[in-house]
Design a protein around this motif. Structure first.
Motif, short mmCIF file in Angstrom:
data_model
loop_
_atom_site.label_atom_id
_atom_site.label_comp_id
_atom_site.label_asym_id
_atom_site.label_seq_id
_atom_site.Cartn_x
_atom_site.Cartn_y
_atom_site.Cartn_z
N TYR A 67 13.52 -6.80 -12.11
CA TYR A 67 14.55 -5.92 -11.56
C TYR A 67 14.01 -4.97 -10.48
CZ TYR A 67 16.97 -7.71 -15.66
OH TYR A 67 17.51 -8.54 -16.59
N ASP A 68 13.09 -4.11 -10.84
CA ASP A 68 12.60 -3.11 -9.89
C ASP A 68 11.92 -3.73 -8.67
OD1 ASP A 68 13.52 -1.15 -11.58
OD2 ASP A 68 11.61 -0.89 -12.60
N SER A 69 11.16 -4.80 -8.89
CA SER A 69 10.37 -5.37 -7.80
C SER A 69 11.19 -6.17 -6.81
CB SER A 69 9.25 -6.25 -8.37
OG SER A 69 9.79 -7.40 -8.99
N GLN A 70 12.49 -6.33 -7.04
CA GLN A 70 13.31 -7.11 -6.13
C GLN A 70 13.65 -6.36 -4.85
OE1 GLN A 70 13.75 -10.38 -6.75
NE2 GLN A 70 12.44 -9.83 -8.49
N SER A 71 13.54 -5.04 -4.87
CA SER A 71 13.82 -4.25 -3.67
C SER A 71 12.65 -4.33 -2.70
CB SER A 71 14.09 -2.80 -4.04
OG SER A 71 12.98 -2.25 -4.72
N ALA A 104 5.74 -1.08 -0.99
CA ALA A 104 6.23 -2.41 -1.33
C ALA A 104 5.84 -2.73 -2.77
CB ALA A 104 5.64 -3.46 -0.38
N PRO A 105 6.73 -3.34 -3.56
CA PRO A 105 6.42 -3.61 -4.97
C PRO A 105 5.36 -4.67 -5.14
CG PRO A 105 8.50 -4.62 -4.35
CD PRO A 105 8.08 -3.77 -3.19
N LEU A 106 4.67 -4.59 -6.27
CA LEU A 106 3.64 -5.58 -6.65
C LEU A 106 2.52 -5.67 -5.62
CD1 LEU A 106 6.00 -8.44 -7.91
CD2 LEU A 106 4.91 -6.65 -9.26
N LYS A 132 -0.89 -7.74 5.74
CA LYS A 132 -0.82 -8.01 7.17
C LYS A 132 0.63 -8.07 7.65
CE LYS A 132 -5.21 -10.49 7.57
NZ LYS A 132 -5.86 -11.79 7.87
N LEU A 133 1.51 -8.56 6.79
CA LEU A 133 2.91 -8.67 7.18
C LEU A 133 3.64 -7.35 7.07
CD1 LEU A 133 3.81 -12.07 5.44
CD2 LEU A 133 3.45 -11.68 7.88
N LEU A 134 3.35 -6.58 6.01
CA LEU A 134 4.10 -5.35 5.76
C LEU A 134 3.52 -4.15 6.50
CD1 LEU A 134 4.61 -5.83 1.93
CD2 LEU A 134 6.41 -5.84 3.64
N TYR A 135 2.21 -4.09 6.60
CA TYR A 135 1.54 -2.94 7.23
C TYR A 135 0.52 -3.46 8.26
CZ TYR A 135 3.40 -0.78 2.97
OH TYR A 135 4.21 -0.37 1.94
N PRO A 136 0.98 -4.13 9.31
CA PRO A 136 0.06 -4.81 10.22
C PRO A 136 -0.97 -3.89 10.86
CG PRO A 136 2.27 -4.66 11.17
CD PRO A 136 2.38 -4.26 9.73
N TYR A 153 -18.23 -4.62 -8.32
CA TYR A 153 -17.31 -5.21 -7.36
C TYR A 153 -16.32 -4.13 -6.97
CZ TYR A 153 -14.20 -8.74 -5.29
OH TYR A 153 -13.43 -9.48 -4.44
N LEU A 154 -16.13 -3.90 -5.66
CA LEU A 154 -15.32 -2.76 -5.19
C LEU A 154 -14.25 -3.23 -4.21
CD1 LEU A 154 -14.76 0.30 -4.81
CD2 LEU A 154 -16.50 0.28 -3.00
N VAL A 155 -13.04 -2.77 -4.44
CA VAL A 155 -11.93 -2.97 -3.51
C VAL A 155 -11.50 -1.60 -3.02
CG1 VAL A 155 -9.56 -3.73 -3.20
CG2 VAL A 155 -11.13 -5.09 -4.56
N ASP A 156 -11.48 -1.40 -1.71
CA ASP A 156 -11.10 -0.12 -1.13
C ASP A 156 -9.94 -0.37 -0.17
OD1 ASP A 156 -10.88 2.40 -0.14
OD2 ASP A 156 -12.94 2.57 0.59
N LEU A 157 -8.77 0.15 -0.53
CA LEU A 157 -7.56 -0.07 0.25
C LEU A 157 -6.98 1.26 0.71
CD1 LEU A 157 -5.11 -1.78 1.30
CD2 LEU A 157 -4.12 -1.50 -0.99
N LYS A 158 -6.60 1.33 1.97
CA LYS A 158 -5.92 2.51 2.51
C LYS A 158 -4.64 2.04 3.21
CE LYS A 158 -9.98 5.46 3.25
NZ LYS A 158 -10.96 4.53 2.63
N ILE A 159 -3.53 2.71 2.92
CA ILE A 159 -2.23 2.38 3.51
C ILE A 159 -1.61 3.66 4.06
CG2 ILE A 159 0.07 1.47 3.12
CD1 ILE A 159 -1.03 -0.19 0.85
N LYS A 160 -1.13 3.59 5.29
CA LYS A 160 -0.43 4.73 5.86
C LYS A 160 1.01 4.73 5.36
CE LYS A 160 0.47 7.14 10.21
NZ LYS A 160 0.33 7.10 11.69
N MET A 161 1.39 5.82 4.70
CA MET A 161 2.73 5.91 4.12
C MET A 161 3.70 6.47 5.15
SD MET A 161 1.83 4.88 1.13
CE MET A 161 3.24 5.22 0.07
#
Length: 351
Positions: A207-211, A254-256, A324-328, A342-350
């Protein structure tokens, strides 16, 4: 596709106002002082019928039949014919109708087919109308094509995003059902809690992730529920830390989008370990930037799944494409594998 622009959404009114503007502009160009404005206005008014003939035949007959089909030679020939016919029609109206009817006492009727007058009408008065309407139609076609391309791009993007999102759901469900299966084999008393958590997770995914976007706080709650499942599975073997800081309540994402990194930490970095294992998750919002760091223990000899591996790490490959598609131009993703972590480092501009 968007509809053409019309004044007050009224097509006839728009065309009428255009021709009024045309008369005023041409009168203003040719009139020599205010005293002659009315005189030249009447002259331009007499020339209006052939101008209208050229404009509409060009836009609605010659352009679609020849120009848009790239039959440029045929278009040019027919355009010359149109200019000649319109010039003759204009001369005939003036010499045979307008002047005898309205100016009978002051004018002398002349022949219609006077070469230099027809040529002057074709080149000086009617050619600009032909060129203007041609440019107008070419521009309109270009705008329509750009709108079509944008709509197709949006549809393609939406289709790919929905496909990628759909991949996350069975991938996540498969991992969770495996956890539940392991607990039921052990006749674990926590199995009912797992079923309850799984129900909450599935409700979120169905339900929630459909938006297109949702509150960041909901995505974090989803991660917390997933972590609770993993805690039940690994019990005391797991040293887990989840840190959330900053104002997350009014931010949307974006969900998920974050859960695959957490899944990857457990599936590829923790599940094969036999000693004490640890996972650290830091989520922070600062200055309109979302920072997510997922770090986990890793002491095995096998390479942890990476984005360059086509057979493993489906979740990470999926999420890299979605980013790449949502936040190019508004994200940074770094994945590092060291000897023991093992390290994952993610930054997203809101937004």
């Amino acid at each position: 596709m968007k509809q053409p622009f019309y004044i007050a959404n009224n097509r006839p009114l728009t065309h009428i106002l255009f021709w009024i503007a045309y008369l005023l502009v041409y009168t203003g160009v040719h009139a020599d002082g205010e005293d002659f404005f009315l005189t030249y206005f009447q002259i331009e008014l007499q020339k209006l019928p052939p101008a209208i003939l050229v404009a509409y035949v060009n836009m609605y007959v010659l352009f679609p039949l020849f120009f848009i089909q790239r039959k440029y030679v045929a278009y040019s020939l027919w355009a010359i014919v149109l200019l000649f016919i319109a010039s003759v029609v204009g001369r005939a109206l003036i010499e045979r109708v307008i002047e005898p009817l309205f100016y009978a006492d002051t004018t002398v009727v002349e022949e219609v087919f006077i070469g230099y007058l027809l040529l002057k009408s074709m080149l000086w008065f009617l050619s600009p109308i032909l060129l203007f309407t041609l440019v107008l139609k070419v521009f309109r076609q270009w705008v329509d094509q750009e709108q079509y391309n944008q709509e197709m791009a949006k549809e393609k993007l939406a289709t790919e995003l929905n496909f990628l999102k759909a991949q996350v759901q069975p991938h996540f469900l498969f991992n969770t059902l495996n956890n539940l299966y392991a607990l039921t084999l052990q006749a674990s008393p926590v199995a009912p809690r797992v079923v309850l958590k799984l129900s909450e997770l599935m409700s979120y995914m169905l339900y929630d992730s459909q938006s297109d976007t949702l509150l960041l706080s909901k995505e974090i709650s989803h991660i917390q529920n997933y972590i609770e499942l993993e805690k039940l599975r690994y019990t005391s073997r797991l040293d887990l830390s989840l840190n959330v800081s900053g104002d997350i309540h009014d931010k949307r994402i974006a969900p998920l989008l974050l859960i695959p990194f957490v899944e990857n930490a457990f599936k590829h970095g923790v599940s094969n370990e036999t000693n004490q294992i640890w996972v650290t998750i830091d989520i922070k919002v600062k200055d309109n930037w979302l920072s997510v760091k997922v770090e986990n223990s890793h002491t095995g000899d096998e390479l942890v799944s990476s984005l360059s591996n086509n057979h493993n790490g489906l979740g990470l490959q999926n999420i890299a494409r979605r980013l790449k598609l949502l936040y190019p131009n508004d994200h940074e993703l770094a994945i590092k594998k060291e000897t023991d972590r093992y390290l994952v480092d993610l930054k997203i501009k809101m937004s």
